[in-house]
Enzyme design. Structure first.
Site, PDB file in Angstrom:
ATOM      1  N   GLU B  68       1.073  -1.147  -0.039  1.00 25.01           N
ATOM      2  CA  GLU B  68      -0.028  -0.018  -0.012  1.00 25.01           C
ATOM      3  C   GLU B  68       0.880   1.323  -0.112  1.00 25.01           C
ATOM      4  O   GLU B  68       0.415   2.436  -0.677  1.00 25.01           O
ATOM      5  CB  GLU B  68      -0.873   0.067   1.219  1.00 25.01           C
ATOM      6  CG  GLU B  68      -2.130  -0.723   1.159  1.00 25.01           C
ATOM      7  CD  GLU B  68      -1.951  -2.380   1.425  1.00 25.01           C
ATOM      8  OE1 GLU B  68      -0.864  -2.592   1.935  1.00 25.01           O
ATOM      9  OE2 GLU B  68      -2.775  -3.108   1.381  1.00 25.01           O
ATOM     10  N   HIS B 137      -9.388  -4.588  10.873  1.00 28.72           N
ATOM     11  CA  HIS B 137      -9.952  -4.725   9.484  1.00 28.72           C
ATOM     12  C   HIS B 137     -11.385  -3.774   9.511  1.00 28.72           C
ATOM     13  O   HIS B 137     -12.092  -3.811   8.494  1.00 28.72           O
ATOM     14  CB  HIS B 137     -10.209  -6.184   8.966  1.00 28.72           C
ATOM     15  CG  HIS B 137      -9.253  -6.880   8.572  1.00 28.72           C
ATOM     16  ND1 HIS B 137      -8.108  -6.700   9.238  1.00 28.72           N
ATOM     17  CD2 HIS B 137      -8.957  -7.220   7.271  1.00 28.72           C
ATOM     18  CE1 HIS B 137      -7.185  -7.800   8.306  1.00 28.72           C
ATOM     19  NE2 HIS B 137      -7.444  -7.778   7.399  1.00 28.72           N
TER      20      HIS B 137
END
Lengths: 368, 332
Positions: B68, B137
């Site tokens: 990322e 998450h």
């Protein structure tokens, strides 16, 4: 083999060096740029000591051949991005020394209108995408510049084949960003060259204390399947001879490279560094191979391209340029708080972006 | 008129609306590309980009490895160079490893370069609890990121806005964080065939009432709708404002509604401390204190890491029951 023949062979061989093909004018220009950077940085240190410059300030003295030689190996429209020891790259790329100094003085005439400072030298007309302050943060950006140049060429059918230069210090070797960027560049075949300005120290930590395989950093390139090389960055002719072919390969074949370029900074990491991690003898030893002296000697003694008087004239010229830059910075106005504090935050500042006040358009950037 | 009526019947999924926005913009502007994990050959981890590789090819629909920080930074420099990247985070929870790029570089480039380089880039992906994904998450990043000047944050609550706001985001000159919800991707809603965009900073009035102003955005708008149904049984009616973007924030519409209802509850899926709800209430106090007949209230997710167990997660969210209780506490 007689000595004469050996000398002749050496000369023949030397003519085949890429740098031997460069005209005197180019090499004298490099000498001038390196002398300009050194003079600029000497005066930067003085200005810092006199509290004209604030914040963090990292000077480039000792490393001049590296910025000048690598930038001299690419085209003026190839994108370049670097870390925070960036004054040398800015000047080598052609930034007006006045705009560079004024930025450090925090003046509106600076390259970032006084909003960036020493670590954030940006020059759009000269394709310098910054000076970046966070160690390693510029390395994914370097991949992105190469990606965009390649995309523009291949998808949009515009522009020629470009190669991006992305500089980093040896301290950035241990940041995750670099490793993600090198992997992406390798996978995607991006024409970016990561140039490690290996001056041996990340701040006060010598390279062997910070990274594995410090004796041969090219193994890190091997790990990502990209081209690696070690180059002496103190001798600009040697640098060009070895670096230029890599630039050509990366450009033509659209592939990345990673260069361990050996250099040395004569002064501390920043202006507040007492340098207890190295000896004076070490520093003095390196200065015996000073990059400016090496090139000047070659131009005077080997090429006979300039005389001692010519060198003195260059010295006089760069001193005048830097003196003018200081005067310009000193006399320029500071940014207007009303106009500049809330400008350049959004290109398209919709109402309601801040609860404090609306964003505005500020003064045009002096470089645009 | 007839055509409009016919088109008015068209309903598509939230994910299809996102795809239409990207696809239509990409057809018009070859500077736009989509980069992210599993966006190409896998057709999108959540099938948002399904079929886009077939139409645009691998040069414009690009799979990235799980990096990322690397691919966010790559996109930022591509935007500086002159392209229009759309970067997909499979989840905004994963954007945290790219925090340096998305918070230090994208929103500050224009300022640091003294106006030389903006960063026209869209980061998009799933935000908030997805359904028993646990605490790492289930991030709601809006409160965390809304603190940073230089970026814009859009949070659509239905397919119409998803398409219209995403088009605005792609065309915008500034970095836009576009927050979707895994829980809404299959929601269906009316999306006309015709070209349209939804502007930033203009709230939508989803329901009209007179007793309280409910302010929300994204998935919690649906929790508010449920709450409004329940409250109407008690004879309590609410204005429900869907903010659509939290930065810019349409505080004018909030104040306008408050002047009518004199009571306000802000419903926000982030944690309560220094949340978007906190900001809305601050602005209300600064701009319309005299119009308040009761303390302004917030309903957030509970102030704990997102839990896994189904019942705990359900209790954790700013659900309808919490909203109903809060509204009742200030509407007598």
């Amino acid at each position: 083999m007689s000595t004469a023949t050996a000398d002749k062979d050496a000369r023949t061989k030397s003519r085949k060096r890429p740098s031997a093909e460069l005209p005197d004018k180019t090499l004298v220009g490099w000498l001038r740029d390196m002398m300009l950077i050194r003079e600029f940085e000497i005066r930067t240190m003085q200005a810092y000591s006199n509290a004209k410059i604030g914040g963090f300030c990292h000077v480039y003295i000792g490393q001049e051949a590296l910025a000048v030689g690598t930038i001299g190996s690419v085209n003026p429209d190839d994108p370049v991005i670097t870390a925070y020891r960036d004054h040398g790259h800015a000047l080598a790329r052609g930034m007006d020394p006045g705009a560079c100094m004024a930025e450090m003085y925090g003046k509106i005439t600076g390259c970032a209108k006084g909003k960036g400072g020493s670590m954030h030298m940006f020059d759009k007309p000269n394709h310098l995408y910054g000076g970046h302050g966070i160690v390693g943060a510029q390395t994914p950006l370097g991949a992105g510049l190469a990606f965009a140049a390649k995309y523009e060429h291949e998808v949009m059918g515009k522009g020629g084949k470009k190669v991006a230069l992305c500089y980093l210090g040896d301290g950035a070797l241990n940041q995750g960003a670099l490793h993600e960027a090198m992997n992406l560049a390798g996978l995607m075949g991006l024409p970016v060259i990561y140039i490690v300005e290996n001056n041996g120290y990340s701040m006060g930590t010598s390279i062997g204390r910070g990274t594995t395989m410090s004796e041969d950093l090219t193994k890190k390139a091997d790990a990502y399947g990209i081209l690696g090389a070690t180059i002496d960055g103190m001798d600009i002719l040697n640098l060009y001879d070895h670096f230029k072919p890599i630039v050509d390969t990366c450009r033509e074949e659209s592939r990345p490279a990673f260069i361990d370029m050996k250099t040395y900074r004569y002064h501390g990491h920043s202006m507040s560094d007492p340098q207890k991690y190295r000896t004076k003898d070490e520093v003095e030893g390196v200065k015996q191979r000073d990059s400016i002296e090496l090139l000047a000697a070659y131009l005077m003694d080997d090429r006979k391209a300039i005389t001692e008087d010519d060198r003195k004239a260059i010295d006089k010229e760069v001193k005048a340029i830097v003196r003018d830059a200081m005067k310009f910075a000193e006399e320029s106005p500071v940014p207007d708080v009303d106009a500049e504090l809330y400008s350049d935050v959004y290109v398209n500042p919709s109402p309601g972006c801040s609860p404090i006040r609306e964003y505005v358009k500020g003064a045009k950037n002096p470089l645009l | 008129m007839t055509a409009a009526t016919t088109n008015g019947d068209r309903t598509i999924q939230f994910r299809e609306a996102l795809r239409e926005a990207m696809t239509e913009e990409m057809r018009q502007d070859e500077r736009i590309f989509l980069l992210g994990e599993e966006v190409a050959e896998y057709n999108g981890a959540y099938k948002v980009s399904q079929g886009m590789l077939d139409e645009f090819g691998p040069n414009r629909i690009i799979d990235s490895p799980i990096s990322e920080n690397g691919f966010a930074g790559l996109g930022i420099a591509a935007a500086m160079y002159g392209l229009r990247p759309i970067i997909e985070f499979m989840s905004w929870s994963f954007s945290l490893v790219a925090a340096d790029q998305i918070l230090n570089n994208a929103p500050k480039m224009l300022y640091m370069s003294g106006g030389q380089w903006g960063c026209p880039i869209v980061f998009r992906g799933n935000d908030g609890a997805g359904g028993q994904l646990g605490s790492t998450h289930s991030w709601c990043v809006e409160a965390l990121f809304a603190n940073v000047p230089g970026l814009k944050i859009a949070i659509p609550s239905d397919p119409y806005d998803a398409k219209g706001l995403l088009k605005t985001a792609i065309r915008d000159e500034d970095p836009v964080f576009f927050l979707e919800s895994e829980r809404m991707l299959s929601d269906k809603g009316h999306v006309p065939e015709e070209e349209y965009t939804v502007p930033f900073g203009k709230a939508a009035l989803r329901r009209e009432g007179s007793d309280c102003t409910l302010v929300s955005f994204g998935r919690p708008v649906h929790f508010c709708q449920e709450a409004c149904d329940i409250l109407e049984g008690d004879g309590i009616t609410c204005d429900l404002l869907d903010m659509r973007t939290v930065r810019p924030l349409d505080s004018e519409s909030i104040v306008e509604s408050l002047k009518k209802t004199n009571r306000i509850v802000v419903v926000d899926q982030s944690w309560p401390f220094a949340s978007v709800a906190s900001e809305v209430i601050s602005q209300v106090c600064e701009k319309a204190f005299d119009w308040l007949d009761a303390p302004p209230k917030r309903v957030n997710s509970d102030d704990v890491p997102a839990p896994y167990a189904k019942n705990l997660e359900a209790a954790f969210l700013p659900h309808a029951e919490k909203i109903v209780t809060t509204v009742r506490s200030i509407v007598r």
